[in-house]
Write a protein that holds these residues in place. Sequence first.
Motif, PDB file in Angstrom:
ATOM      1  N   GLY A  98      49.888  62.411 -19.564  1.00 47.96           N
ATOM      2  CA  GLY A  98      50.257  63.245 -20.690  1.00 47.96           C
ATOM      3  C   GLY A  98      50.000  64.712 -20.370  1.00 47.96           C
ATOM      4  N   GLY A  99      50.725  65.595 -21.025  1.00 50.12           N
ATOM      5  CA  GLY A  99      50.564  67.021 -20.737  1.00 50.12           C
ATOM      6  C   GLY A  99      51.231  67.384 -19.421  1.00 50.12           C
ATOM      7  N   HIS A 100      50.742  68.460 -18.806  1.00 48.75           N
ATOM      8  CA  HIS A 100      51.399  68.971 -17.597  1.00 48.75           C
ATOM      9  C   HIS A 100      51.319  67.970 -16.445  1.00 48.75           C
ATOM     10  CE1 HIS A 100      50.409  72.894 -19.676  1.00 48.75           C
ATOM     11  NE2 HIS A 100      51.719  72.856 -19.618  1.00 48.75           N
ATOM     12  N   THR A 101      52.459  67.644 -15.872  1.00 45.22           N
ATOM     13  CA  THR A 101      52.499  66.738 -14.723  1.00 45.22           C
ATOM     14  C   THR A 101      53.574  67.178 -13.755  1.00 45.22           C
ATOM     15  OG1 THR A 101      54.269  65.249 -15.436  1.00 45.22           O
ATOM     16  CG2 THR A 101      52.059  64.761 -16.260  1.00 45.22           C
ATOM     17  N   GLY A 102      53.419  66.737 -12.506  1.00 43.29           N
ATOM     18  CA  GLY A 102      54.479  66.865 -11.518  1.00 43.29           C
ATOM     19  C   GLY A 102      55.328  65.607 -11.519  1.00 43.29           C
ATOM     20  N   ASP A 103      56.106  65.415 -10.445  1.00 43.61           N
ATOM     21  CA  ASP A 103      57.033  64.291 -10.378  1.00 43.61           C
ATOM     22  C   ASP A 103      56.487  63.113  -9.569  1.00 43.61           C
ATOM     23  OD1 ASP A 103      59.707  63.184 -10.890  1.00 43.61           O
ATOM     24  OD2 ASP A 103      59.940  63.327  -8.719  1.00 43.61           O
ATOM     25  N   VAL A 104      55.404  63.309  -8.814  1.00 39.56           N
ATOM     26  CA  VAL A 104      54.889  62.231  -7.968  1.00 39.56           C
ATOM     27  C   VAL A 104      53.958  61.347  -8.793  1.00 39.56           C
ATOM     28  CG1 VAL A 104      53.656  61.646  -5.845  1.00 39.56           C
ATOM     29  CG2 VAL A 104      55.078  63.716  -5.938  1.00 39.56           C
ATOM     30  N   ALA A 105      54.220  60.044  -8.781  1.00 35.71           N
ATOM     31  CA  ALA A 105      53.493  59.118  -9.646  1.00 35.71           C
ATOM     32  C   ALA A 105      52.106  58.820  -9.083  1.00 35.71           C
ATOM     33  CB  ALA A 105      54.295  57.839  -9.831  1.00 35.71           C
ATOM     34  N   SER A 106      51.219  58.367  -9.973  1.00 36.71           N
ATOM     35  CA  SER A 106      49.805  58.193  -9.636  1.00 36.71           C
ATOM     36  C   SER A 106      49.579  57.292  -8.424  1.00 36.71           C
ATOM     37  CB  SER A 106      49.060  57.622 -10.846  1.00 36.71           C
ATOM     38  OG  SER A 106      49.025  58.582 -11.884  1.00 36.71           O
ATOM     39  N   MET A 107      50.307  56.188  -8.309  1.00 34.94           N
ATOM     40  CA  MET A 107      50.084  55.235  -7.219  1.00 34.94           C
ATOM     41  C   MET A 107      50.232  55.919  -5.850  1.00 34.94           C
ATOM     42  SD  MET A 107      49.247  52.090  -6.554  1.00 34.94           S
ATOM     43  CE  MET A 107      49.252  51.611  -8.286  1.00 34.94           C
ATOM     44  N   VAL A 108      51.139  56.855  -5.772  1.00 36.02           N
ATOM     45  CA  VAL A 108      51.382  57.582  -4.528  1.00 36.02           C
ATOM     46  C   VAL A 108      50.501  58.826  -4.450  1.00 36.02           C
ATOM     47  CG1 VAL A 108      53.140  58.867  -3.229  1.00 36.02           C
ATOM     48  CG2 VAL A 108      53.745  56.701  -4.345  1.00 36.02           C
ATOM     49  N   LEU A 109      50.368  59.517  -5.577  1.00 38.77           N
ATOM     50  CA  LEU A 109      49.689  60.819  -5.567  1.00 38.77           C
ATOM     51  C   LEU A 109      48.186  60.707  -5.313  1.00 38.77           C
ATOM     52  CD1 LEU A 109      50.143  63.906  -6.116  1.00 38.77           C
ATOM     53  CD2 LEU A 109      49.296  63.442  -8.425  1.00 38.77           C
ATOM     54  N   TRP A 110      47.526  59.757  -5.994  1.00 40.65           N
ATOM     55  CA  TRP A 110      46.058  59.700  -5.904  1.00 40.65           C
ATOM     56  C   TRP A 110      45.573  59.568  -4.460  1.00 40.65           C
ATOM     57  CZ3 TRP A 110      44.949  55.734 -10.453  1.00 40.65           C
ATOM     58  CH2 TRP A 110      45.281  56.345 -11.675  1.00 40.65           C
ATOM     59  N   PRO A 111      46.018  58.541  -3.701  1.00 39.88           N
ATOM     60  CA  PRO A 111      45.502  58.429  -2.328  1.00 39.88           C
ATOM     61  C   PRO A 111      45.964  59.588  -1.442  1.00 39.88           C
ATOM     62  CG  PRO A 111      47.219  56.787  -2.722  1.00 39.88           C
ATOM     63  CD  PRO A 111      46.910  57.411  -4.048  1.00 39.88           C
ATOM     64  N   GLU A 112      47.131  60.144  -1.746  1.00 41.88           N
ATOM     65  CA  GLU A 112      47.616  61.278  -0.960  1.00 41.88           C
ATOM     66  C   GLU A 112      46.659  62.463  -1.131  1.00 41.88           C
ATOM     67  OE1 GLU A 112      51.952  61.905  -1.049  1.00 41.88           O
ATOM     68  OE2 GLU A 112      51.516  64.036  -1.268  1.00 41.88           O
ATOM     69  N   ILE A 113      46.231  62.699  -2.356  1.00 40.81           N
ATOM     70  CA  ILE A 113      45.298  63.807  -2.608  1.00 40.81           C
ATOM     71  C   ILE A 113      43.911  63.474  -2.058  1.00 40.81           C
ATOM     72  CG2 ILE A 113      44.078  65.034  -4.466  1.00 40.81           C
ATOM     73  CD1 ILE A 113      46.719  65.484  -5.830  1.00 40.81           C
ATOM     74  N   VAL A 114      43.482  62.231  -2.209  1.00 40.26           N
ATOM     75  CA  VAL A 114      42.195  61.824  -1.623  1.00 40.26           C
ATOM     76  C   VAL A 114      42.186  62.148  -0.118  1.00 40.26           C
ATOM     77  CG1 VAL A 114      40.825  59.786  -0.955  1.00 40.26           C
ATOM     78  CG2 VAL A 114      41.600  60.058  -3.325  1.00 40.26           C
ATOM     79  N   ASP A 115      43.269  61.800   0.556  1.00 46.29           N
ATOM     80  CA  ASP A 115      43.350  62.053   1.999  1.00 46.29           C
ATOM     81  C   ASP A 115      43.435  63.550   2.306  1.00 46.29           C
ATOM     82  OD1 ASP A 115      43.290  59.341   2.376  1.00 46.29           O
ATOM     83  OD2 ASP A 115      45.423  59.121   2.804  1.00 46.29           O
ATOM     84  N   ALA A 116      44.063  64.300   1.391  1.00 49.95           N
ATOM     85  CA  ALA A 116      44.299  65.720   1.660  1.00 49.95           C
ATOM     86  C   ALA A 116      43.031  66.558   1.536  1.00 49.95           C
ATOM     87  CB  ALA A 116      45.367  66.266   0.705  1.00 49.95           C
ATOM     88  N   VAL A 117      42.069  66.121   0.709  1.00 51.97           N
ATOM     89  CA  VAL A 117      40.933  67.002   0.403  1.00 51.97           C
ATOM     90  C   VAL A 117      39.627  66.568   1.064  1.00 51.97           C
ATOM     91  CG1 VAL A 117      41.973  67.753  -1.765  1.00 51.97           C
ATOM     92  CG2 VAL A 117      40.331  65.849  -1.788  1.00 51.97           C
ATOM     93  N   GLY A 118      39.696  65.535   1.904  1.00 55.89           N
ATOM     94  CA  GLY A 118      38.492  65.162   2.656  1.00 55.89           C
ATOM     95  C   GLY A 118      37.362  64.708   1.757  1.00 55.89           C
ATOM     96  N   ASP A 119      36.204  65.369   1.862  1.00 55.26           N
ATOM     97  CA  ASP A 119      35.011  64.923   1.127  1.00 55.26           C
ATOM     98  C   ASP A 119      34.965  65.371  -0.328  1.00 55.26           C
ATOM     99  OD1 ASP A 119      34.066  63.663   3.343  1.00 55.26           O
ATOM    100  OD2 ASP A 119      32.839  65.369   4.015  1.00 55.26           O
ATOM    101  N   VAL A 120      35.909  66.178  -0.730  1.00 54.47           N
ATOM    102  CA  VAL A 120      35.899  66.661  -2.120  1.00 54.47           C
ATOM    103  C   VAL A 120      36.256  65.508  -3.054  1.00 54.47           C
ATOM    104  CG1 VAL A 120      37.048  68.228  -3.736  1.00 54.47           C
ATOM    105  CG2 VAL A 120      36.470  69.002  -1.423  1.00 54.47           C
TER     106      VAL A 120
END
Lengths: 388, 388
Positions: free
Chosen positions: A196-218
């Motif tokens: 809900g609210g502001h979102t992009g077009d990439v869905a959670s199933m794809v986005l979450w692990p992609e961001i996890v991988d992108a930010v390392g230990d954060v």
Amino acid sequence: MRTQLAEQFGIDYPIFGFTPSQEVAAAISRAGGLGVLGCVRFNDAGELDEVLEWMHENTDGKPFGVDVVMPAKIPTEGSKVDLDSMIPPEHRAFVERTLSELGVPPLADDAGVNTGVLGWLHSVARSHVDVAMEHTRKYGQIKLIANALGSPPDDVIAVAHENGVKVAALAGTSEHARSHVGAGVDIVIAQGYEGGGHTGDVASMVLWPEIVDAVGDVPVLAAGGVGDGRQIAAAVALGAQGVWMGTYWLTAAEYNLGATGGIGATGDGPSTVQQALLKASSRDTVRRRIYSGKPARLLKTRWTDAWDAPGAPDPLPMPLQNLLVGEAHARISAADDPEVVAIPAGQIVGRCNAIVPVAELIDGLVAGYDDAVERMSRTVVARPTAAG
Amino acid sequence: MRTQLAEQFGIDYPIFGFTPSQEVAAAISRAGGLGVLGCVRFNDAGELDEVLEWMHENTDGKPFGVDVVMPAKIPTEGSKVDLDSMIPPEHRAFVERTLSELGVPPLADDAGVNTGVLGWLHSVARSHVDVAMEHTRKYGQIKLIANALGSPPDDVIAVAHENGVKVAALAGTSEHARSHVGAGVDIVIAQGYEGGGHTGDVASMVLWPEIVDAVGDVPVLAAGGVGDGRQIAAAVALGAQGVWMGTYWLTAAEYNLGATGGIGATGDGPSTVQQALLKASSRDTVRRRIYSGKPARLLKTRWTDAWDAPGAPDPLPMPLQNLLVGEAHARISAADDPEVVAIPAGQIVGRCNAIVPVAELIDGLVAGYDDAVERMSRTVVARPTAAG
């Protein structure tokens, strides 16, 4: 449901609950999650100050957070009067005509309704930060400041860190997430398409692990589509340290914004907005620029339909669109028609089917999580608990 | 990674791999998953018959499946010539002009390229079913028939069941899923917004558990957004009995459609389509009606951009749109330009970053799954493995 991030915040569960309602935010913190109070509806800092005092008195010393709406770059910004002059008359005429067609009356002269548009201005969001920092120096309970528009300005991050407050920022792409980390953000909230609210077009199933991988230990909080313990388990499976939930709390028993009676009153049964949410399915949302000028997912109602109809104007950029529709939102809210509401909601609204107290909601999430983990442990063949 | 459904099919892992490539399908089955051969590209039954013989010879007796494209209601359907006459000349002119602007040459007279459009006709899909049933009576290896368009006609379900073949159908909403179960479908494939090919608007995080809850004991395969063991763990956490993956196999080393050299040749390095897929991110897909007439997610290329440009016509309904673009797809394929390809792909394409053999891909999925489950088991406070 214990993660490093939960331990770091001193909370029982890594459930971060965003809500504009102080009653709901306080209840989430009391129940072992972290309530995060949305500040955008507060037009003046004094009002927020009072509400934060109320939060202090109603959270048994537990930590909580605040959420502001603040672009990283300070925009050129005039007074409300200057900005008003930038709104094309055709847009105003469309809004007026639409409200009339939808049977939404003008506000009564003495309505005194908060149109809530100034919270979108940088100067106002900045005053929210100042008030929150004062409070955390006084009581030490505010542990998180989240920004719905990405990295806050450098000096806001600096002042938060000086006060021992973690900074979180929403990201809809891994590029944004990396940029937030570069700016000094401590926690990335990965918000998928279905949120809900502001979102992009990439869905959670794809986005979450992609961001996890992108930010390392954060640490990453998973947002968009969470309203069930199974989804929290999925978030942890995908590498998140916890979840960020918003829509799910809108039908909490404690949520009383839009209800008659004001703060503290729960009214007689669901409010107009809650009635609309209760009957919505996962297919009853749309992602449009009509709420703020940036794509945001909203409950689909006759109001959003009107903006989709042939002849409707293109929405204006932020913050003009919010200024354009601010009074309309107030009128819609006062009109009390469940077919015509204007509220951000994610696709998980399909699971908001009853008015339930926050503590029960959290109990259910935790039980669902534990079940899912138990179920999964039986699928691993080499484990001693498995049959094979 | 053992589930009841995997045991029922006699496979090691509940990884159902949809692919138009027999080499990939066979490799998935050999590696312990269930390869599902997409049949829509076969214009005549004899061709499919040969390929199924090849599958038999290359799968070490392991089970596999077939995927057809068949509406539940038998449409009024003429010959290709009749249908051709229903395509407006402006649509043909747009396609011709666009291909010319994109530098896509006409087919050589002797190209003999299969435009692959007849597979979308009901009569042809029906012949695919007949051939598959013959094969399963002969070798007993075909254990699944899946339908990309929902419930197959009643008599197809009946003949499949007579031959001991399970029937699976794609669903993008819980209403569709319930209707499939009512029609006698054995397995529902819940395909979220982020998936490649035909999808609805509800994203996987919300859709999968919603469909799991809607169909009771009927097993659900999770589709849309899976290309990592963590996502399989998420699918199981959300209640699915396994996953249905498509996009992920397009950059398998065995995938040679579109490569020079024909069946069995892997060519010298990635094909044109694979080059396009390898460099795509999760944001490089679009969901449009231009491929088949129904909303399908495609790789975003100059071809899809052309259909988004001002002045482009609205796509035609199925099967006319596929007939309209069938030759264009063949021309694009022959033209060998990675900037101009026409291929269904899900948002998980952002994780297709190397050409890897199927067996290695599956090893990686299984290892990632086990890691995720192990990581999750440590979050449950009451378990003996947890610190708290």
